[in-house]
Structures are given as C-alpha cells and as structure tokens.
Write a protein that holds these residues in place. Structure first.
Motif, short mmCIF file in Angstrom:
data_model
loop_
_atom_site.label_atom_id
_atom_site.label_comp_id
_atom_site.label_asym_id
_atom_site.label_seq_id
_atom_site.Cartn_x
_atom_site.Cartn_y
_atom_site.Cartn_z
N ARG A 57 29.24 29.96 66.29
CA ARG A 57 29.23 29.11 65.09
C ARG A 57 29.51 30.01 63.90
N ILE A 58 30.60 29.72 63.17
CA ILE A 58 31.03 30.55 62.04
C ILE A 58 30.72 29.79 60.76
N THR A 59 29.94 30.43 59.87
CA THR A 59 29.57 29.81 58.60
C THR A 59 29.98 30.72 57.45
N VAL A 60 30.66 30.16 56.46
CA VAL A 60 31.03 30.92 55.26
C VAL A 60 29.77 31.07 54.40
N VAL A 61 29.39 32.32 54.09
CA VAL A 61 28.18 32.56 53.29
C VAL A 61 28.49 33.17 51.93
N GLY A 62 29.73 33.55 51.68
CA GLY A 62 30.07 34.13 50.39
C GLY A 62 31.50 34.61 50.38
N GLY A 63 31.85 35.31 49.32
CA GLY A 63 33.20 35.85 49.21
C GLY A 63 33.46 36.34 47.80
N ALA A 64 34.62 36.93 47.61
CA ALA A 64 34.96 37.47 46.29
C ALA A 64 36.47 37.49 46.10
N LEU A 65 36.86 37.35 44.86
CA LEU A 65 38.25 37.53 44.42
C LEU A 65 38.21 38.70 43.45
N THR A 66 38.84 39.80 43.84
CA THR A 66 38.76 41.04 43.08
C THR A 66 40.14 41.41 42.55
N PHE A 67 40.21 41.75 41.27
CA PHE A 67 41.46 42.18 40.64
C PHE A 67 41.36 43.66 40.30
N HIS A 68 42.42 44.41 40.63
CA HIS A 68 42.51 45.83 40.33
C HIS A 68 43.63 46.05 39.32
N GLY A 69 43.40 46.90 38.35
CA GLY A 69 44.44 47.27 37.41
C GLY A 69 45.36 48.31 38.03
N PRO A 70 46.38 48.74 37.31
CA PRO A 70 47.26 49.79 37.83
C PRO A 70 46.49 51.11 38.01
N ALA A 71 46.83 51.87 39.05
CA ALA A 71 46.18 53.15 39.30
C ALA A 71 46.68 54.21 38.33
N GLY A 72 47.93 54.18 38.06
CA GLY A 72 48.56 55.09 37.12
C GLY A 72 49.56 54.28 36.33
N TYR A 73 50.16 54.90 35.36
CA TYR A 73 51.07 54.11 34.56
C TYR A 73 52.07 54.97 33.81
N ARG A 74 53.20 54.36 33.60
CA ARG A 74 54.28 55.00 32.85
C ARG A 74 54.36 54.45 31.44
N ASP A 75 53.58 53.44 31.15
CA ASP A 75 53.67 52.74 29.87
C ASP A 75 52.43 53.00 29.00
N THR A 76 52.06 54.24 28.86
CA THR A 76 50.85 54.59 28.13
C THR A 76 50.91 54.14 26.68
N VAL A 77 49.82 53.53 26.24
CA VAL A 77 49.63 53.24 24.83
C VAL A 77 48.31 53.88 24.43
N PHE A 78 48.21 54.27 23.18
CA PHE A 78 47.01 54.92 22.70
C PHE A 78 46.21 53.94 21.87
N THR A 79 44.95 53.75 22.27
CA THR A 79 44.06 52.79 21.63
C THR A 79 42.88 53.56 21.04
N PRO A 80 42.05 52.91 20.23
CA PRO A 80 40.85 53.59 19.74
C PRO A 80 39.94 54.08 20.88
N ALA A 81 40.03 53.44 22.05
CA ALA A 81 39.22 53.86 23.20
C ALA A 81 39.92 54.92 24.04
N GLY A 82 41.11 55.35 23.64
CA GLY A 82 41.86 56.37 24.38
C GLY A 82 43.11 55.80 25.01
N PRO A 83 43.85 56.63 25.78
CA PRO A 83 45.09 56.16 26.40
C PRO A 83 44.81 55.11 27.47
#
Length: 192
Positions: A57-83
């Motif tokens: 008997r298989i019962t769904v008890v939870g789950g998640a939808l996870t979003f990841h940003g880029p690991a690296g980038y070529r389009d760097t912008v500089f913000t008050p919080a850093g690149p």
C-alpha cells in the motif's frame, strides 16, 4: 624594491583575469533559492492517495518543489549585497513589500504576485511515500517526479523536464504553485 613590484604586477593582473572568476563559469545547478511544500495531490492533502499494488500500500505523505539558482554566471551585476547573477537581481516598484519567505511582492494598491528569487535555474519535484508491506512493516522513500530547468517572471513559471520538456506545466496564484503532470496535479505552498 622596484623590481619586486614590477614582477608582481603581471601576476596580479593575470590572477584578476583568471577563467575561474565569478563572472565566467558555466551555469549549472546552484544553491536552493526557493522551496515549496506539497500541500495536495489531485486535490487531496497528504497523507493521501493510497494505491494498493502487489501486496504493497503506497501512500503519499509529503513532497517538495525546489528551485535552484545558477551555480555560476557570466552575467555578473554588482549590487549593494555584492556580485550576483543578473538572473537573481530584480527591480520592484517603489513602496512594494517583498516577502522573502513566500516570494510574493505586494504593491501599494494591495495587488500581489509571485516573484522567484532567480528568473532561471533548475528545479526538482519530489514526492515522499510511505510503503506499507503485508505483515505490518512499513518503509518510506522519495521519488523524483520531475526535474529540469525553469524560467520565471512575475506570476509565471515555465518548467522544462529534462526527459519530457512539455509534460509538466506550472500555474501560479501567489504564493501557490500548481504543477500539472501527465497523470497527477500537485499543489505547493511556501515551506521551510
């Protein structure tokens, strides 16, 4: 002393132009930027949707939808919080309130919309299941229902599954994300 300075200058210049700088690596799967908790499958909140199959008997008890940003980038912008990657830097109207837990922006006229922290990256949709075996024992597992890349803009998320790019669709009513798959529909709300 002048010779030392002259010899170090080319080294410092070469290090500053290294291919391993933050602005140059290829994009990949980066850090988690948003996570949503499964709150319903096919309209039913977990635990739900039990299926009996070959003494199991298989019962769904939870789950998640996870979003990841880029690991690296070529389009760097500089913000008050850093690149940062341009994909993860957004402008919001003056006076707007940004809820960083739900990723919703509320405008001064009370209109609100979902705005993911990055407008592109990778995603993963998992479901956690309880497997009840004949004889009373049970185990749990998680399965990846879909994973791939996403692109986003206010109140819109486009999913492209790596195996079947057009089989998963997302619709948004801030802060809820509804994912329609070939055989199920999953509702996600902001989680921990």
């Amino acid at each position: 002393m002048k010779r030392t300075i002259l010899l170090l200058t080319p080294f410092v210049f070469a290090a500053g132009c290294s291919v391993t700088s933050l602005s140059d690596p290829k994009e990949g799967i980066g850090p988690v930027v948003a996570r949503y908790t499964l709150t319903a499958e096919d309209g039913n909140p977990p635990p739900c949707c039990a299926v009996d199959s070959a003494g199991l008997r298989i019962t769904v008890v939870g789950g998640a939808l996870t979003f990841h940003g880029p690991a690296g980038y070529r389009d760097t912008v500089f913000t008050p919080a850093g690149p940062a990657s341009r994909a993860c830097v957004h402008e919001v109207p003056n006076g707007a309130f940004v809820n960083t837990r739900t990723h919703t922006v509320t405008l001064t006229d009370s209109t609100r919309y979902l705005l993911l922290p990055c407008d592109r990256g990778a995603y993963e949709l998992i479901v956690i299941r309880r497997l009840d075996h004949e004889g009373g024992s049970s185990t749990a597992d998680s399965i990846v229902v879909s994973s791939g890349t996403f692109s986003a803009k206010p109140d819109t998320i486009d999913l492209a599954d790596w195996h079947n790019p057009t089989s998963f669709r997302a619709s948004v009513t801030a802060p809820t994300v509804l994912v329609t798959a070939p055989t199920h529909q999953y509702r996600f709300d902001p989680g921990n």
